[in-house]
Design a protein around this motif. Structure first.
Motif, PDB file in Angstrom:
ATOM      1  N   THR A  67       0.897  -1.301   0.000  1.00 59.83           N
ATOM      2  CA  THR A  67       0.102  -0.152   0.039  1.00 59.83           C
ATOM      3  C   THR A  67       0.748   1.065   0.009  1.00 59.83           C
ATOM      4  O   THR A  67       2.045   1.277   0.341  1.00 59.83           O
ATOM      5  N   GLU A  68       0.186   2.426  -0.419  1.00 58.51           N
ATOM      6  CA  GLU A  68       1.241   3.416  -0.366  1.00 58.51           C
ATOM      7  C   GLU A  68       0.970   4.360   0.717  1.00 58.51           C
ATOM      8  O   GLU A  68       1.056   5.632   0.898  1.00 58.51           O
ATOM      9  N   LYS A 102      12.057   3.330  -3.065  1.00 56.11           N
ATOM     10  CA  LYS A 102      11.796   1.823  -3.596  1.00 56.11           C
ATOM     11  C   LYS A 102      10.365   1.819  -4.317  1.00 56.11           C
ATOM     12  O   LYS A 102       9.749   3.102  -4.385  1.00 56.11           O
ATOM     13  N   LYS A 103      10.250   0.773  -4.809  1.00 55.30           N
ATOM     14  CA  LYS A 103       9.002   0.563  -5.709  1.00 55.30           C
ATOM     15  C   LYS A 103       8.559  -1.267  -5.446  1.00 55.30           C
ATOM     16  O   LYS A 103       9.479  -1.685  -5.000  1.00 55.30           O
ATOM     17  N   TYR A 104       7.308  -1.326  -5.915  1.00 49.80           N
ATOM     18  CA  TYR A 104       7.237  -2.833  -5.743  1.00 49.80           C
ATOM     19  C   TYR A 104       6.885  -3.215  -7.385  1.00 49.80           C
ATOM     20  O   TYR A 104       6.205  -2.438  -8.006  1.00 49.80           O
ATOM     21  N   GLU A 105       7.158  -4.420  -7.565  1.00 55.26           N
ATOM     22  CA  GLU A 105       7.080  -5.156  -8.596  1.00 55.26           C
ATOM     23  C   GLU A 105       6.727  -6.668  -8.308  1.00 55.26           C
ATOM     24  O   GLU A 105       7.319  -7.334  -8.111  1.00 55.26           O
ATOM     25  N   ASP A 106       5.536  -6.821  -8.797  1.00 53.26           N
ATOM     26  CA  ASP A 106       4.817  -8.210  -8.657  1.00 53.26           C
ATOM     27  C   ASP A 106       4.839  -8.184  -7.048  1.00 53.26           C
ATOM     28  O   ASP A 106       4.438  -7.687  -6.320  1.00 53.26           O
ATOM     29  N   ASP A 107       5.757  -9.434  -6.820  1.00 50.07           N
ATOM     30  CA  ASP A 107       5.874  -9.977  -5.055  1.00 50.07           C
ATOM     31  C   ASP A 107       7.285  -9.425  -4.810  1.00 50.07           C
ATOM     32  O   ASP A 107       7.686 -10.115  -3.787  1.00 50.07           O
ATOM     33  N   VAL A 108       7.877  -8.304  -5.244  1.00 51.23           N
ATOM     34  CA  VAL A 108       9.139  -8.019  -4.959  1.00 51.23           C
ATOM     35  C   VAL A 108       9.318  -6.643  -4.761  1.00 51.23           C
ATOM     36  O   VAL A 108       8.835  -5.743  -5.318  1.00 51.23           O
TER      37      VAL A 108
END
Length: 166
Positions: A67-68, A102-108
């Motif tokens: 979540t942001e 940071k950022k989120y890519e799929d489950d990472v």
């Protein structure tokens, strides 16, 4: 022929029920020297569920990472943790990295770090103890690109430090 396939399927199902799913416990860190920026640009990829568990246990994180909400607080926790668990020596000198974001890519979760003021690299030593406190089988891969040379390290709990010469 059709009966043989059905029979084979019925025989295979009980055998497959004994197979357990094994989760991989791995993080991947990429380090690249930018001559133009005189910096080491670093990305660290950590599975979100493992990072979530660790931040909950260590820093009492209440938010879900994807979540942001509370972005500044989450990034502060990530930076604090990575600063303790990821250490980099350039030409024999321990350097401090800047947490860029940071950022989120799929489950990472992908964390961006940078070490500035690096003109050249003749040796790079990396200590990576990410997630060892929550998983004994954790492996941390480190891929390095300096002067178009690629080298890698596989670090484990018993051997969490490696030296590369260029």
């Amino acid at each position: 022929m059709k009966i043989q396939k059905i029979l084979l399927l019925f025989l295979a199902i009980p055998l497959l029920s004994f197979v357990t799913v094994h989760k991989f416990y791995v993080s991947v860190t990429n380090i690249e020297h930018s001559k133009a920026d005189k910096a080491l640009q670093i990305t660290t990829r950590i599975f979100i569920d493992d990072f979530q568990k660790l931040l909950e246990e260590r820093y009492d994180l209440k938010e879900e990472l994807t979540t942001e909400k509370a972005t500044e607080e989450v990034e502060k926790m990530m930076k604090k943790y990575l600063t303790k668990k990821l250490k980099i020596w350039v030409n024999g000198e321990l350097k401090t990295f800047h947490f860029i974001g940071k950022k989120y890519e799929d489950d990472v979760a992908v964390c961006y770090l940078e070490i500035t003021g690096v003109e050249s690299v003749t040796s790079l030593e990396v200590e990576n103890a990410i997630l060892y406190e929550i998983e004994e089988d954790q492996q941390n891969l480190v891929h390095v690109k300096i002067n178009n040379q690629r080298k890698s390290l596989l670090l484990v709990k018993e051997n969490d430090k490696g030296l590369l010469n260029f």
